[in-house]
Motif scaffolding. Structure first.
Motif, PDB file in Angstrom:
ATOM      1  N   GLY A 146     -18.346   3.012  73.349  1.00  0.00           N
ATOM      2  CA  GLY A 146     -18.000   1.857  74.297  1.00  0.00           C
ATOM      3  C   GLY A 146     -17.836   0.558  73.448  1.00  0.00           C
ATOM      4  O   GLY A 146     -18.578   0.483  72.561  1.00  0.00           O
ATOM      5  N   GLN A 147     -16.968  -0.114  73.757  1.00  0.00           N
ATOM      6  CA  GLN A 147     -16.445  -1.425  72.879  1.00  0.00           C
ATOM      7  C   GLN A 147     -16.458  -2.605  73.846  1.00  0.00           C
ATOM      8  O   GLN A 147     -16.031  -2.455  74.960  1.00  0.00           O
ATOM      9  CB  GLN A 147     -15.340  -1.302  72.266  1.00  0.00           C
ATOM     10  CG  GLN A 147     -14.945  -0.296  71.265  1.00  0.00           C
ATOM     11  CD  GLN A 147     -15.892  -0.639  70.031  1.00  0.00           C
ATOM     12  OE1 GLN A 147     -15.979  -1.726  69.509  1.00  0.00           O
ATOM     13  NE2 GLN A 147     -16.577   0.417  69.406  1.00  0.00           N
ATOM     14  N   ALA A 148     -17.018  -3.808  73.121  1.00  0.00           N
ATOM     15  CA  ALA A 148     -17.065  -4.886  74.003  1.00  0.00           C
ATOM     16  C   ALA A 148     -16.450  -6.182  73.272  1.00  0.00           C
ATOM     17  O   ALA A 148     -16.760  -6.168  71.989  1.00  0.00           O
ATOM     18  CB  ALA A 148     -18.568  -5.460  74.569  1.00  0.00           C
ATOM     19  N   SER A 149     -16.026  -7.184  73.800  1.00  0.00           N
ATOM     20  CA  SER A 149     -15.165  -8.351  72.877  1.00  0.00           C
ATOM     21  C   SER A 149     -15.427  -9.657  73.830  1.00  0.00           C
ATOM     22  O   SER A 149     -15.517  -9.473  75.088  1.00  0.00           O
ATOM     23  CB  SER A 149     -13.776  -7.973  72.601  1.00  0.00           C
ATOM     24  OG  SER A 149     -13.078  -8.106  73.897  1.00  0.00           O
ATOM     25  N   LEU A 150     -15.875 -10.678  73.373  1.00  0.00           N
ATOM     26  CA  LEU A 150     -16.047 -12.058  73.950  1.00  0.00           C
ATOM     27  C   LEU A 150     -14.901 -12.928  73.390  1.00  0.00           C
ATOM     28  O   LEU A 150     -14.428 -13.010  72.337  1.00  0.00           O
ATOM     29  CB  LEU A 150     -17.299 -12.553  73.402  1.00  0.00           C
ATOM     30  CG  LEU A 150     -17.796 -13.661  74.353  1.00  0.00           C
ATOM     31  CD1 LEU A 150     -18.045 -13.599  75.917  1.00  0.00           C
ATOM     32  CD2 LEU A 150     -18.815 -14.382  73.607  1.00  0.00           C
ATOM     33  N   SER A 151     -14.197 -13.630  74.393  1.00  0.00           N
ATOM     34  CA  SER A 151     -13.164 -14.219  74.365  1.00  0.00           C
ATOM     35  C   SER A 151     -13.227 -16.018  74.710  1.00  0.00           C
ATOM     36  O   SER A 151     -14.066 -15.969  75.715  1.00  0.00           O
ATOM     37  CB  SER A 151     -11.712 -13.940  74.893  1.00  0.00           C
ATOM     38  OG  SER A 151     -11.403 -12.736  74.334  1.00  0.00           O
ATOM     39  N   PHE A 152     -12.791 -16.797  73.871  1.00  0.00           N
ATOM     40  CA  PHE A 152     -12.887 -17.988  74.423  1.00  0.00           C
ATOM     41  C   PHE A 152     -11.469 -18.742  74.503  1.00  0.00           C
ATOM     42  O   PHE A 152     -10.830 -18.848  73.384  1.00  0.00           O
ATOM     43  CB  PHE A 152     -13.659 -19.065  73.259  1.00  0.00           C
ATOM     44  CG  PHE A 152     -13.798 -20.618  73.596  1.00  0.00           C
ATOM     45  CD1 PHE A 152     -14.304 -20.750  74.761  1.00  0.00           C
ATOM     46  CD2 PHE A 152     -13.154 -21.252  72.881  1.00  0.00           C
ATOM     47  CE1 PHE A 152     -14.753 -22.241  74.936  1.00  0.00           C
ATOM     48  CE2 PHE A 152     -13.208 -22.779  73.216  1.00  0.00           C
ATOM     49  CZ  PHE A 152     -13.630 -23.332  74.274  1.00  0.00           C
ATOM     50  N   LYS A 153     -10.914 -19.377  75.603  1.00  0.00           N
ATOM     51  CA  LYS A 153      -9.621 -19.718  75.741  1.00  0.00           C
ATOM     52  C   LYS A 153      -8.647 -18.692  75.237  1.00  0.00           C
ATOM     53  O   LYS A 153      -7.674 -19.084  74.376  1.00  0.00           O
ATOM     54  CB  LYS A 153      -9.388 -21.180  75.091  1.00  0.00           C
ATOM     55  CG  LYS A 153     -10.142 -21.998  75.636  1.00  0.00           C
ATOM     56  CD  LYS A 153      -9.975 -23.573  74.965  1.00  0.00           C
ATOM     57  CE  LYS A 153     -10.642 -24.495  75.487  1.00  0.00           C
ATOM     58  NZ  LYS A 153     -10.319 -25.983  74.723  1.00  0.00           N
ATOM     59  N   GLN A 154      -8.905 -17.440  75.625  1.00  0.00           N
ATOM     60  CA  GLN A 154      -7.930 -16.309  75.506  1.00  0.00           C
ATOM     61  C   GLN A 154      -7.631 -15.871  73.753  1.00  0.00           C
ATOM     62  O   GLN A 154      -6.845 -15.320  73.573  1.00  0.00           O
ATOM     63  CB  GLN A 154      -6.534 -16.706  75.726  1.00  0.00           C
ATOM     64  CG  GLN A 154      -6.571 -16.828  77.324  1.00  0.00           C
ATOM     65  CD  GLN A 154      -5.075 -17.087  77.738  1.00  0.00           C
ATOM     66  OE1 GLN A 154      -3.844 -17.171  77.048  1.00  0.00           O
ATOM     67  NE2 GLN A 154      -4.941 -17.128  79.287  1.00  0.00           N
ATOM     68  N   GLN A 155      -8.645 -16.311  73.229  1.00  0.00           N
ATOM     69  CA  GLN A 155      -8.868 -16.082  71.512  1.00  0.00           C
ATOM     70  C   GLN A 155     -10.131 -15.245  71.562  1.00  0.00           C
ATOM     71  O   GLN A 155     -11.213 -16.024  71.830  1.00  0.00           O
ATOM     72  CB  GLN A 155      -8.986 -17.145  70.720  1.00  0.00           C
ATOM     73  CG  GLN A 155      -7.467 -17.813  70.870  1.00  0.00           C
ATOM     74  CD  GLN A 155      -7.331 -18.962  69.806  1.00  0.00           C
ATOM     75  OE1 GLN A 155      -8.169 -19.401  69.031  1.00  0.00           O
ATOM     76  NE2 GLN A 155      -5.976 -19.737  69.591  1.00  0.00           N
ATOM     77  N   GLU A 156     -10.151 -13.974  70.812  1.00  0.00           N
ATOM     78  CA  GLU A 156     -11.434 -13.219  70.546  1.00  0.00           C
ATOM     79  C   GLU A 156     -12.064 -13.930  69.426  1.00  0.00           C
ATOM     80  O   GLU A 156     -11.769 -14.214  68.544  1.00  0.00           O
ATOM     81  CB  GLU A 156     -10.867 -11.860  70.240  1.00  0.00           C
ATOM     82  CG  GLU A 156     -11.958 -10.792  70.278  1.00  0.00           C
ATOM     83  CD  GLU A 156     -11.791  -9.385  69.721  1.00  0.00           C
ATOM     84  OE1 GLU A 156     -12.299  -8.770  69.643  1.00  0.00           O
ATOM     85  OE2 GLU A 156     -10.732  -9.222  70.257  1.00  0.00           O
ATOM     86  N   ILE A 157     -13.541 -14.274  70.007  1.00  0.00           N
ATOM     87  CA  ILE A 157     -14.536 -14.867  68.820  1.00  0.00           C
ATOM     88  C   ILE A 157     -15.524 -13.693  68.449  1.00  0.00           C
ATOM     89  O   ILE A 157     -16.273 -14.246  67.560  1.00  0.00           O
ATOM     90  CB  ILE A 157     -14.998 -16.113  69.780  1.00  0.00           C
ATOM     91  CG1 ILE A 157     -15.736 -15.558  70.683  1.00  0.00           C
ATOM     92  CG2 ILE A 157     -13.656 -17.161  69.643  1.00  0.00           C
ATOM     93  CD1 ILE A 157     -16.562 -17.044  71.375  1.00  0.00           C
ATOM     94  N   ALA A 158     -15.673 -12.812  69.156  1.00  0.00           N
ATOM     95  CA  ALA A 158     -16.832 -11.674  69.008  1.00  0.00           C
ATOM     96  C   ALA A 158     -16.487 -10.225  69.640  1.00  0.00           C
ATOM     97  O   ALA A 158     -15.946 -10.328  70.498  1.00  0.00           O
ATOM     98  CB  ALA A 158     -18.236 -12.337  69.348  1.00  0.00           C
ATOM     99  N   ASP A 159     -17.149  -9.345  68.736  1.00  0.00           N
ATOM    100  CA  ASP A 159     -16.965  -8.292  69.431  1.00  0.00           C
ATOM    101  C   ASP A 159     -18.308  -7.203  69.100  1.00  0.00           C
ATOM    102  O   ASP A 159     -18.998  -7.665  68.085  1.00  0.00           O
ATOM    103  CB  ASP A 159     -15.545  -7.317  68.718  1.00  0.00           C
ATOM    104  CG  ASP A 159     -15.606  -7.181  67.359  1.00  0.00           C
ATOM    105  OD1 ASP A 159     -16.578  -7.405  66.844  1.00  0.00           O
ATOM    106  OD2 ASP A 159     -14.510  -6.527  66.733  1.00  0.00           O
ATOM    107  N   GLY A 160     -18.136  -6.132  69.652  1.00  0.00           N
ATOM    108  CA  GLY A 160     -19.583  -5.061  69.218  1.00  0.00           C
ATOM    109  C   GLY A 160     -19.642  -3.990  70.030  1.00  0.00           C
ATOM    110  O   GLY A 160     -18.704  -3.661  70.907  1.00  0.00           O
ATOM    111  N   ASP A 161     -20.520  -3.072  69.828  1.00  0.00           N
ATOM    112  CA  ASP A 161     -20.691  -1.693  70.683  1.00  0.00           C
ATOM    113  C   ASP A 161     -21.541  -1.957  72.020  1.00  0.00           C
ATOM    114  O   ASP A 161     -22.323  -2.829  71.947  1.00  0.00           O
ATOM    115  CB  ASP A 161     -21.315  -0.745  69.666  1.00  0.00           C
ATOM    116  CG  ASP A 161     -20.531  -0.587  68.247  1.00  0.00           C
ATOM    117  OD1 ASP A 161     -19.399  -0.560  68.382  1.00  0.00           O
ATOM    118  OD2 ASP A 161     -20.974  -0.037  67.364  1.00  0.00           O
ATOM    119  N   CYS A 162     -20.962  -1.067  72.822  1.00  0.00           N
ATOM    120  CA  CYS A 162     -21.925  -1.101  74.269  1.00  0.00           C
ATOM    121  C   CYS A 162     -22.895  -0.182  74.007  1.00  0.00           C
ATOM    122  O   CYS A 162     -22.729   1.011  73.404  1.00  0.00           O
ATOM    123  CB  CYS A 162     -20.761  -0.660  75.291  1.00  0.00           C
ATOM    124  SG  CYS A 162     -19.462  -1.897  75.531  1.00  0.00           S
TER     125      CYS A 162
END
Length: 252
Positions: A146-162
């Motif tokens: 699984g993959q996860a991503s965090l966005s701020f104002k529609q721009q991805e700022i971080a990601d990682g594994d679930c």
């Protein structure tokens, strides 16, 4: 001089009339059975004939009626058992298909969000979530990949594994996402929120979290796999150790 022996008189019938001169030359069998029509009478108890083969089958059926009824009953029992077995298989398949094809989707809730920042490394995002399985007959297995991503104002700022885990019937579990920032510097709004002391409108931050999970649904011994997409919109009062979630909305 020898004396001649007189010839015997020619044969005659019962009335004294002479017979055919060649009659005495015929064999005895021909003399006894001449040409003509004869009627021979035989007693009924001495008349024999061979019956046709189908008569033997009919006699055999009448001779053993019990075996026929037993074989008929056994066939009926076997047919009933087969019908019951097929009905049971169809019922089990219907239950399994209803559980696997149309189950309720799991729910997610963000409980906490902490950001740690260092000038030497990209920021680190720690997000605490709660997953819940609303199904009473279906288990859920969250598999690796699984993959996860965090966005701020529609721009991805971080990601990682679930992380991997499983949920039983009507079960819930708290898990943590460890996400690494894609850039060394934080967005200005997030950095200002971290430096702010009290929670205000200026320190609140809205973020979007996305997760793509390979899962398996389990009913008894049967499993079926699919990918689960989860999206959450969350607003926190500030970014720091004592972050409080103001509002959130998750869809899966």
């Amino acid at each position: 001089m020898e004396e001649r022996v007189p010839l015997p008189p020619p044969p005659t019938d019962a009335h004294g009339n002479p017979l055919d001169p060649d009659h005495h030359l015929l064999p005895d069998s021909q003399n006894a059975f001449g040409s003509g029509t004869y009627v021979v009478q035989v007693p009924k108890d001495q008349i024999y004939r061979v019956p046709p083969p189908e008569n033997a089958l009919i006699a055999e059926r009448y001779r053993t009626p019990g075996q026929k009824s037993k074989s008929y009953r056994s066939r009926c029992i076997i047919i009933c058992i087969l019908i019951c077995f097929i009905a049971a298989v169809v019922a089990v398949a219907a239950v399994i298909s209803s559980r696997l094809i149309n189950p309720k989707t799991p729910t997610f809730q963000i409980q906490n969000l902490v950001i740690t920042n260092s000038s030497r490394s990209p920021p680190h995002y720690k997000i605490t979530l709660k997953a819940e399985n609303p199904n009473s007959k279906t288990g859920i297995i969250y598999e690796d990949g699984g993959q996860a991503s965090l966005s701020f104002k529609q721009q991805e700022i971080a990601d990682g594994d679930c992380p991997t885990f499983s949920l039983g019937f009507k079960d819930s579990r708290v898990f943590v996402l460890q996400l690494n920032g894609l850039k060394t510097a934080l967005p200005k709004e997030i950095e200002r929120s971290m430096k702010g002391g009290k929670s205000t409108r200026q320190t609140s931050v809205s973020l979007s979290l996305s997760m793509d999970y390979p899962i398996k649904r389990k009913v008894w011994f049967f499993k079926t796999g699919k990918r689960l997409a989860v999206s959450c919109n969350v607003t926190v009062d500030k970014v720091g150790k004592d972050t409080r979630v103001i509002s959130q909305e998750c869809h899966s």
